[in-house]
Write a protein that holds these residues in place. Structure first.
Motif, PDB file in Angstrom:
ATOM      1  N   TYR A 324       0.844  -1.188   0.000  1.00  0.00           N
ATOM      2  CA  TYR A 324       0.000   0.000   0.000  1.00  0.00           C
ATOM      3  C   TYR A 324       0.882   1.242   0.000  1.00  0.00           C
ATOM      4  CZ  TYR A 324      -3.006  -3.694   1.803  1.00  0.00           C
ATOM      5  OH  TYR A 324      -3.661  -4.878   1.973  1.00  0.00           O
ATOM      6  N   ARG A 325       0.296   2.363  -0.389  1.00  0.00           N
ATOM      7  CA  ARG A 325       1.084   3.605  -0.401  1.00  0.00           C
ATOM      8  C   ARG A 325       1.415   4.066   1.009  1.00  0.00           C
ATOM      9  NH1 ARG A 325       2.270   5.500  -5.085  1.00  0.00           N
ATOM     10  NH2 ARG A 325       1.018   5.003  -6.924  1.00  0.00           N
ATOM     11  N   HIS A 326       0.530   3.774   1.955  1.00  0.00           N
ATOM     12  CA  HIS A 326       0.768   4.179   3.341  1.00  0.00           C
ATOM     13  C   HIS A 326       0.942   2.939   4.206  1.00  0.00           C
ATOM     14  CE1 HIS A 326      -0.231   8.309   2.288  1.00  0.00           C
ATOM     15  NE2 HIS A 326      -1.316   7.858   1.688  1.00  0.00           N
ATOM     16  N   VAL A 327       1.805   3.051   5.201  1.00  0.00           N
ATOM     17  CA  VAL A 327       2.090   1.950   6.120  1.00  0.00           C
ATOM     18  C   VAL A 327       1.581   2.334   7.504  1.00  0.00           C
ATOM     19  CG1 VAL A 327       3.911   0.593   7.222  1.00  0.00           C
ATOM     20  CG2 VAL A 327       4.106   1.212   4.810  1.00  0.00           C
ATOM     21  N   HIS A 328       0.913   1.391   8.152  1.00  0.00           N
ATOM     22  CA  HIS A 328       0.322   1.681   9.472  1.00  0.00           C
ATOM     23  C   HIS A 328       0.669   0.562  10.444  1.00  0.00           C
ATOM     24  CE1 HIS A 328      -2.512   2.879  12.575  1.00  0.00           C
ATOM     25  NE2 HIS A 328      -2.965   1.634  12.594  1.00  0.00           N
ATOM     26  N   VAL A 329       0.948   0.952  11.687  1.00  0.00           N
ATOM     27  CA  VAL A 329       1.107  -0.014  12.764  1.00  0.00           C
ATOM     28  C   VAL A 329       0.522   0.598  14.027  1.00  0.00           C
ATOM     29  CG1 VAL A 329       3.434   0.790  13.351  1.00  0.00           C
ATOM     30  CG2 VAL A 329       2.730  -1.520  13.993  1.00  0.00           C
ATOM     31  N   HIS A 330      -0.169  -0.222  14.802  1.00  0.00           N
ATOM     32  CA  HIS A 330      -0.831   0.259  16.017  1.00  0.00           C
ATOM     33  C   HIS A 330       0.210   0.775  17.009  1.00  0.00           C
ATOM     34  CE1 HIS A 330      -3.820   0.492  19.192  1.00  0.00           C
ATOM     35  NE2 HIS A 330      -3.020  -0.195  19.984  1.00  0.00           N
ATOM     36  N   ARG A 331      -0.005   1.972  17.538  1.00  0.00           N
ATOM     37  CA  ARG A 331       0.905   2.573  18.513  1.00  0.00           C
ATOM     38  C   ARG A 331       0.130   2.960  19.770  1.00  0.00           C
ATOM     39  NH1 ARG A 331       5.801   4.182  16.404  1.00  0.00           N
ATOM     40  NH2 ARG A 331       6.361   4.136  18.619  1.00  0.00           N
ATOM     41  N   ALA A 332       0.878   3.196  20.867  1.00  0.00           N
ATOM     42  CA  ALA A 332       0.254   3.541  22.151  1.00  0.00           C
ATOM     43  C   ALA A 332       1.174   4.476  22.929  1.00  0.00           C
ATOM     44  CB  ALA A 332      -0.032   2.279  22.955  1.00  0.00           C
ATOM     45  N   ASP A 333       0.626   5.066  23.985  1.00  0.00           N
ATOM     46  CA  ASP A 333       1.436   5.950  24.834  1.00  0.00           C
ATOM     47  C   ASP A 333       2.502   5.153  25.590  1.00  0.00           C
ATOM     48  OD1 ASP A 333      -0.171   8.150  24.107  1.00  0.00           O
ATOM     49  OD2 ASP A 333      -1.631   7.639  25.670  1.00  0.00           O
ATOM     50  N   VAL A 334       2.087   4.004  26.097  1.00  0.00           N
ATOM     51  CA  VAL A 334       3.016   3.114  26.807  1.00  0.00           C
ATOM     52  C   VAL A 334       3.121   1.831  25.999  1.00  0.00           C
ATOM     53  CG1 VAL A 334       3.477   1.836  28.932  1.00  0.00           C
ATOM     54  CG2 VAL A 334       2.354   4.086  29.044  1.00  0.00           C
ATOM     55  N   GLU A 335       4.350   1.495  25.604  1.00  0.00           N
ATOM     56  CA  GLU A 335       4.558   0.332  24.746  1.00  0.00           C
ATOM     57  C   GLU A 335       5.554  -0.628  25.420  1.00  0.00           C
ATOM     58  OE1 GLU A 335       3.814   2.389  20.401  1.00  0.00           O
ATOM     59  OE2 GLU A 335       5.882   2.227  21.124  1.00  0.00           O
ATOM     60  N   VAL A 336       5.210  -1.903  25.391  1.00  0.00           N
ATOM     61  CA  VAL A 336       6.075  -2.945  25.948  1.00  0.00           C
ATOM     62  C   VAL A 336       6.345  -3.977  24.861  1.00  0.00           C
ATOM     63  CG1 VAL A 336       6.250  -4.841  27.597  1.00  0.00           C
ATOM     64  CG2 VAL A 336       5.280  -2.653  28.330  1.00  0.00           C
ATOM     65  N   ASP A 337       7.616  -4.237  24.612  1.00  0.00           N
ATOM     66  CA  ASP A 337       7.998  -5.297  23.685  1.00  0.00           C
ATOM     67  C   ASP A 337       8.316  -6.556  24.482  1.00  0.00           C
ATOM     68  OD1 ASP A 337       8.236  -3.912  20.927  1.00  0.00           O
ATOM     69  OD2 ASP A 337       9.228  -2.549  22.325  1.00  0.00           O
ATOM     70  N   ILE A 338       7.849  -7.693  23.985  1.00  0.00           N
ATOM     71  CA  ILE A 338       7.975  -8.964  24.702  1.00  0.00           C
ATOM     72  C   ILE A 338       8.574 -10.015  23.772  1.00  0.00           C
ATOM     73  CG2 ILE A 338       6.706 -10.840  25.832  1.00  0.00           C
ATOM     74  CD1 ILE A 338       4.614  -8.747  26.669  1.00  0.00           C
ATOM     75  N   ASP A 339       9.523 -10.771  24.299  1.00  0.00           N
ATOM     76  CA  ASP A 339      10.060 -11.912  23.556  1.00  0.00           C
ATOM     77  C   ASP A 339      10.334 -13.035  24.543  1.00  0.00           C
ATOM     78  OD1 ASP A 339      11.161 -13.040  20.995  1.00  0.00           O
ATOM     79  OD2 ASP A 339      12.936 -13.238  22.268  1.00  0.00           O
ATOM     80  N   MET A 340       9.818 -14.212  24.239  1.00  0.00           N
ATOM     81  CA  MET A 340       9.947 -15.377  25.105  1.00  0.00           C
ATOM     82  C   MET A 340      11.001 -16.326  24.548  1.00  0.00           C
ATOM     83  SD  MET A 340       9.050 -18.820  24.984  1.00  0.00           S
ATOM     84  CE  MET A 340       8.092 -18.643  23.501  1.00  0.00           C
ATOM     85  N   GLU A 341      11.759 -16.964  25.444  1.00  0.00           N
ATOM     86  CA  GLU A 341      12.723 -17.986  25.046  1.00  0.00           C
ATOM     87  C   GLU A 341      12.325 -19.297  25.711  1.00  0.00           C
ATOM     88  OE1 GLU A 341      14.865 -17.204  22.837  1.00  0.00           O
ATOM     89  OE2 GLU A 341      14.976 -15.016  23.025  1.00  0.00           O
ATOM     90  N   SER A 342      12.237 -20.357  24.909  1.00  0.00           N
ATOM     91  CA  SER A 342      11.912 -21.682  25.439  1.00  0.00           C
ATOM     92  C   SER A 342      12.998 -22.662  25.036  1.00  0.00           C
ATOM     93  CB  SER A 342      10.552 -22.156  24.910  1.00  0.00           C
ATOM     94  OG  SER A 342      10.590 -22.273  23.488  1.00  0.00           O
ATOM     95  N   PHE A 343      13.025 -23.790  25.723  1.00  0.00           N
ATOM     96  CA  PHE A 343      13.965 -24.856  25.368  1.00  0.00           C
ATOM     97  C   PHE A 343      13.162 -26.054  24.896  1.00  0.00           C
ATOM     98  CE2 PHE A 343      16.813 -28.468  26.433  1.00  0.00           C
ATOM     99  CZ  PHE A 343      17.859 -28.132  25.581  1.00  0.00           C
ATOM    100  N   HIS A 344      13.136 -26.234  23.582  1.00  0.00           N
ATOM    101  CA  HIS A 344      12.328 -27.275  22.956  1.00  0.00           C
ATOM    102  C   HIS A 344      10.907 -27.210  23.539  1.00  0.00           C
ATOM    103  CE1 HIS A 344      15.852 -28.707  20.917  1.00  0.00           C
ATOM    104  NE2 HIS A 344      16.490 -28.881  22.061  1.00  0.00           N
TER     105      HIS A 344
END
Length: 538
Positions: A324-344
């Motif tokens: 698309y000509r414009h790109v959008h992503v949901h944003r917020a005042d407070v943002e938390v990024d999360i990434d989980m690590e597992s073992f198998h």
């Protein structure tokens, strides 16, 4: 992967025909790889080892040993062990001796290599069929062999009593089917196969034996073996083509160079899609890029329009293309990024977070260094959930919007739900309904989905592929999911003393992952429209 440049075919077919022997793995492997493996063993022997493959082999060996201990503990005097010491020929001789002596349960069986039929193979278990005579091969594998459902035939782990299981359905694993058929045919050559024509597989959970009906498998097996033997003997030509297996194949660099030289269409439409295109006389990337008209009726999966765009992007050397000509992503005042690590499948040992509130960011990990599975996983998960809930409530109290982000949420969703189920009732562990409400809310945002919806990705959609386009780079050149498995083993001391340096490495890797989603989100909100061509411009 189907192969490389035009290679010399062996001129010794008759002598080779008795020398070529294959393990069952060759029957589900790329056909040209079978040829390369059989005819260029010297090159294969010096090929760099794939770290991911090594880790999977180590994990499979650990799983087999765990199963062996359980079985031996249940019947300490009921097993005949074929010790792993000695040559394969000597182990095969001991296996035949045990079978002819009528051993009830054999562990570590090696069947004699059979040049006449082109077979070699090993079976973790041989069970004597006490009713009909002969032996039933049972393999032990480090993946799931059943799913919740009904209709599978299973047996208990400690006593062979097949019955229809109303709690499980079969998870189709062609590689397992080919392997048990291979072993059955090898037993049959020595008059040792059970006339019941069944085999078994003990999967990752190690809680039952899935029973395979070989009558439904043997015809396909025989055809595959005949095909692969002819290829290995150099009698059937094969050609290069990119498939999923290429990522871990020792021949891939060689094959990729040939495919690039010929501008083969499989570079942009791998697997079955390339086969469909070749049937329509589309062999090159240029041919696909010029496509006009309706998609092929037999197009197997995915968007055909995207395949055409990817071909055009490949020719334009564009790493991404905007839909698309414009790109959008949901944003917020407070943002938390999360990434989980597992073992198998053993557990989720690390929940990494990056709190972004205003101009500042703070990384905070919630981790257990007790080897998973461990009860301490409940403690780290509860602390993570409590912290996340506090951030949400604080934002709401202050009248600020909140959003939590991850990249490809399926793994995070799985372990969020699994942790709530497994640790229900432990201090601080949320109710399952509370977790479901969060992952179903607009506050849980998958950046992977935002990328998928708004970009065509010629080189793949993985975070390690996309985030560098936005300017993010990982501190560790070896960073990746498979590498982290090896780091984790050392970090928690699975094979020795725990290594604090590997714990630091895992935390930095996880921190870089959560920073990557932040960088990617900000880039999509700001510069993506300037950096990335629009689909109609190609």
């Amino acid at each position: 992967m189907e192969a490389t440049e035009d290679l010399p075919r062996p001129g010794r077919e008759e002598s080779q025909s008795t020398a070529v022997v294959l393990e069952a793995a060759a029957l589900t492997r790329c056909r040209h790889r079978v040829y390369l493996d059989a005819n260029f063993p010297e090159e294969l022997a010096v090929a760099p080892e794939n770290s991911g493959a090594r880790q999977r082999q180590e994990a499979a060996a650990e799983h087999r040993e765990t199963v062996r201990r359980r079985l031996f503990d249940e019947h300490p005097d009921g097993w005949t062990l074929i010790a792993p010491e000695g040559t394969m020929a000597s182990r095969a001789a001991r296996t035949l001796e045990a079978c002819r002596a009528g051993a009830d349960r054999i562990w570590g069986a090696v069947l004699p290599t059979d040049p006449a039929t082109g077979r070699r193979g090993r079976s973790e278990i041989l069970l004597r069929d006490v009713e009909r005579g002969g032996y039933i091969p049972v393999i032990v594998v480090n993946h799931k062999v059943t799913d919740p459902g009904q209709g599978a035939t299973t047996s208990g782990l400690f006593e062979w009593k097949p019955a229809v299981d109303e709690t499980r359905k079969v998870r189709s694993q062609v590689r397992d089917q080919m392997r048990v058929a291979h072993l059955y045919r090898m037993l049959e050559r020595h008059g040792l196969a059970s006339p019941a024509k069944v085999a078994g597989a003990i999967g990752y959970a190690g809680d039952c034996i899935l029973v395979h009906d070989l009558d439904t498998i043997l015809e396909d097996y025989d055809a595959r073996l005949a095909d692969r033997l002819e290829i290995a003997r150099g009698r059937v030509p094969t050609t290069p083509s990119q498939i999923g297996e290429c990522k871990t194949c020792p021949w891939w660099d060689r094959c990729r160079a040939e495919l690039t030289r010929t501008r083969d269409v499989s570079l942009v439409a791998p697997g079955q899609r390339a086969e469909v295109l070749r049937e329509l006389e589309v062999h090159t990337i240029e041919g696909l890029a010029r496509w006009q008209g309706e998609p092929p009726e037999t197009w197997p999966q995915g968007s055909f329009e995207d395949a055409v765009v990817i071909a055009r992007a490949w020719l334009a050397d564009a790493p991404l293309v905007r839909r698309y000509r414009h790109v959008h992503v949901h944003r917020a005042d407070v943002e938390v990024d999360i990434d989980m690590e597992s073992f198998h499948e053993h557990g989720a040992y690390l929940w990494g977070t990056l709190l972004n509130s205003g101009p500042d960011s703070e990384y905070r990990p919630f981790v257990t260094w007790d080897p998973v599975p461990t009860d301490d996983e409940a403690r780290s998960f509860a602390e993570f959930w409590r912290w996340l809930s506090d951030q949400r409530r604080t934002a709401e109290r202050k009248g600020r919007t909140f959003a939590a982000y991850c990249y490809s949420r399926s793994a995070e969703d799985k372990w969020l739900l699994s942790s709530a189920r497994r640790f229900q009732g432990r201090p601080g562990v949320p109710a399952l309904a509370e977790v479901k409400a969060f992952i179903d809310s607009h506050e849980w945002v998958d950046i992977f989905q935002a990328v998928t919806d708004q970009f065509v990705c010629p080189n793949g959609k993985g975070l390690k592929k996309i985030a560098p386009i936005a300017g993010h780079h990982w501190r560790d050149a070896e960073a990746g999911g498979e590498a982290s498995m090896a780091w984790y083993r050392e970090a928690v001391g699975m094979a020795g003393e725990p290594d604090p340096a590997q714990r630091v490495r895992l935390l930095e890797y996880n921190e870089d992952d959560v920073i990557a989603t932040k960088v990617l989100r900000e880039w999509m909100s700001d510069r993506a429209v300037l950096d990335i061509p629009f689909v109609e411009d190609l």
